[in-house]
Design a protein around this motif. Sequence first.
Motif, PDB file in Angstrom:
ATOM      1  N   ASP A  81       1.806  24.504  52.841  1.00 47.06           N
ATOM      2  CA  ASP A  81       1.394  23.055  52.666  1.00 47.06           C
ATOM      3  C   ASP A  81      -0.036  23.544  52.066  1.00 47.06           C
ATOM      4  O   ASP A  81      -0.788  22.355  52.871  1.00 47.06           O
ATOM      5  CB  ASP A  81       2.003  22.258  53.834  1.00 47.06           C
ATOM      6  CG  ASP A  81       2.846  21.451  53.763  1.00 47.06           C
ATOM      7  OD1 ASP A  81       3.137  21.394  52.996  1.00 47.06           O
ATOM      8  OD2 ASP A  81       3.211  21.693  55.029  1.00 47.06           O
ATOM      9  N   GLN A  82      -0.708  24.054  51.434  1.00 44.71           N
ATOM     10  CA  GLN A  82      -2.059  24.337  50.879  1.00 44.71           C
ATOM     11  C   GLN A  82      -2.895  24.728  51.817  1.00 44.71           C
ATOM     12  O   GLN A  82      -4.265  23.954  51.603  1.00 44.71           O
ATOM     13  CB  GLN A  82      -2.241  22.860  50.824  1.00 44.71           C
ATOM     14  CG  GLN A  82      -1.617  22.457  49.534  1.00 44.71           C
ATOM     15  CD  GLN A  82      -1.531  22.932  47.534  1.00 44.71           C
ATOM     16  OE1 GLN A  82      -2.582  23.710  47.729  1.00 44.71           O
ATOM     17  NE2 GLN A  82      -0.098  23.323  47.188  1.00 44.71           N
ATOM     18  N   HIS A  83      -2.181  24.951  52.830  1.00 46.09           N
ATOM     19  CA  HIS A  83      -3.125  25.569  54.169  1.00 46.09           C
ATOM     20  C   HIS A  83      -3.351  27.546  53.800  1.00 46.09           C
ATOM     21  O   HIS A  83      -2.073  27.443  54.180  1.00 46.09           O
ATOM     22  CB  HIS A  83      -3.316  24.996  55.322  1.00 46.09           C
ATOM     23  CG  HIS A  83      -3.307  23.816  55.108  1.00 46.09           C
ATOM     24  ND1 HIS A  83      -2.570  22.211  55.134  1.00 46.09           N
ATOM     25  CD2 HIS A  83      -4.716  22.929  55.084  1.00 46.09           C
ATOM     26  CE1 HIS A  83      -3.454  21.303  55.314  1.00 46.09           C
ATOM     27  NE2 HIS A  83      -5.038  21.865  55.648  1.00 46.09           N
ATOM     28  N   ASN A 119      -2.797  29.660  57.346  1.00 46.68           N
ATOM     29  CA  ASN A 119      -2.251  29.900  58.203  1.00 46.68           C
ATOM     30  C   ASN A 119      -2.595  31.379  58.388  1.00 46.68           C
ATOM     31  O   ASN A 119      -2.609  32.372  58.021  1.00 46.68           O
ATOM     32  CB  ASN A 119      -1.197  29.644  59.083  1.00 46.68           C
ATOM     33  CG  ASN A 119      -0.241  28.044  58.848  1.00 46.68           C
ATOM     34  OD1 ASN A 119      -0.817  27.164  59.457  1.00 46.68           O
ATOM     35  ND2 ASN A 119      -0.060  28.377  58.334  1.00 46.68           N
ATOM     36  N   PRO A 178     -13.423  24.083  61.782  1.00 49.46           N
ATOM     37  CA  PRO A 178     -11.244  24.416  61.813  1.00 49.46           C
ATOM     38  C   PRO A 178     -11.077  24.630  62.815  1.00 49.46           C
ATOM     39  O   PRO A 178     -11.219  24.402  63.880  1.00 49.46           O
ATOM     40  CB  PRO A 178     -12.525  26.483  61.445  1.00 49.46           C
ATOM     41  CG  PRO A 178     -13.607  26.295  62.217  1.00 49.46           C
ATOM     42  CD  PRO A 178     -14.314  24.961  62.056  1.00 49.46           C
ATOM     43  N   LYS A 180      -5.927  27.771  60.420  1.00 48.72           N
ATOM     44  CA  LYS A 180      -5.592  27.163  60.074  1.00 48.72           C
ATOM     45  C   LYS A 180      -6.756  27.110  58.793  1.00 48.72           C
ATOM     46  O   LYS A 180      -7.757  26.167  59.586  1.00 48.72           O
ATOM     47  CB  LYS A 180      -4.743  26.098  59.824  1.00 48.72           C
ATOM     48  CG  LYS A 180      -4.417  25.595  58.505  1.00 48.72           C
ATOM     49  CD  LYS A 180      -3.603  23.465  59.253  1.00 48.72           C
ATOM     50  CE  LYS A 180      -2.082  24.379  59.460  1.00 48.72           C
ATOM     51  NZ  LYS A 180      -1.125  22.973  59.965  1.00 48.72           N
ATOM     52  N   LEU A 181      -7.066  26.811  58.040  1.00 51.92           N
ATOM     53  CA  LEU A 181      -7.788  26.586  56.520  1.00 51.92           C
ATOM     54  C   LEU A 181      -7.414  26.303  55.556  1.00 51.92           C
ATOM     55  O   LEU A 181      -6.226  26.733  55.233  1.00 51.92           O
ATOM     56  CB  LEU A 181      -8.898  28.212  56.541  1.00 51.92           C
ATOM     57  CG  LEU A 181      -9.766  28.707  57.261  1.00 51.92           C
ATOM     58  CD1 LEU A 181      -9.898  30.328  56.769  1.00 51.92           C
ATOM     59  CD2 LEU A 181     -10.764  28.015  57.746  1.00 51.92           C
ATOM     60  N   ASN A 182      -8.207  25.498  54.884  1.00 51.47           N
ATOM     61  CA  ASN A 182      -7.799  25.305  53.848  1.00 51.47           C
ATOM     62  C   ASN A 182      -8.446  25.754  52.233  1.00 51.47           C
ATOM     63  O   ASN A 182      -9.653  25.395  52.526  1.00 51.47           O
ATOM     64  CB  ASN A 182      -8.138  23.349  53.367  1.00 51.47           C
ATOM     65  CG  ASN A 182      -7.807  23.018  51.548  1.00 51.47           C
ATOM     66  OD1 ASN A 182      -7.896  23.858  51.299  1.00 51.47           O
ATOM     67  ND2 ASN A 182      -8.155  21.559  51.817  1.00 51.47           N
TER      68      ASN A 182
END
Length: 171
Positions: free
Chosen positions: A26-28, A30, A106, A122-124
């Motif tokens: 989902d565009q992240h 983990n 974060p 979790k980071l973008n």
Amino acid sequence: MHYKDLTAFAKPDTRHTVAYFLQFHDQHLNFAFKLSGRLEDLYIPPNKASFAKGNKLYEHTCFEIFLAKVDGSYVEWNFSPSSAWSQYSFQSYRERQGQADISQPPKFDIRKVGDELIILGKLNPVGFSLVGVSAVIEDENGLLTYWAVKHGKDKPDFHDAKSFLKLSSIK
């Protein structure tokens, strides 16, 4: 979760293991770190549960994620068992731009279960193409060991993009 081991630089620490997990969803990105072994033999900063920004976390036990772009710029994230975190931006290899303006801290969690310390987060990673994974572990006597996916030089260098993984290879 299927963890992969990090490798200690030079003198391996046989009493402890450090492992990581990465998943792009989902565009992240983990991520998880798992420190296993006799935790009482290590200096683990006490959890303050404040999740506040810290500085020089890498001088003690901390876990690190690097996100790099094709142009050579990158971001370093540090996560401490104390719940402190820090983020540094670099325009190129070790050329710091300072701490980035971060609108939201974060998201990460710290768990200690028996002889395991786990950090989940979790980071973008939008706009980044590489990820580096590393850890600094401090023992009860202040001795630091350096852990990474791979080490490429005669001394530990977590900023060396040669040890980074392609984000596209992470499922």
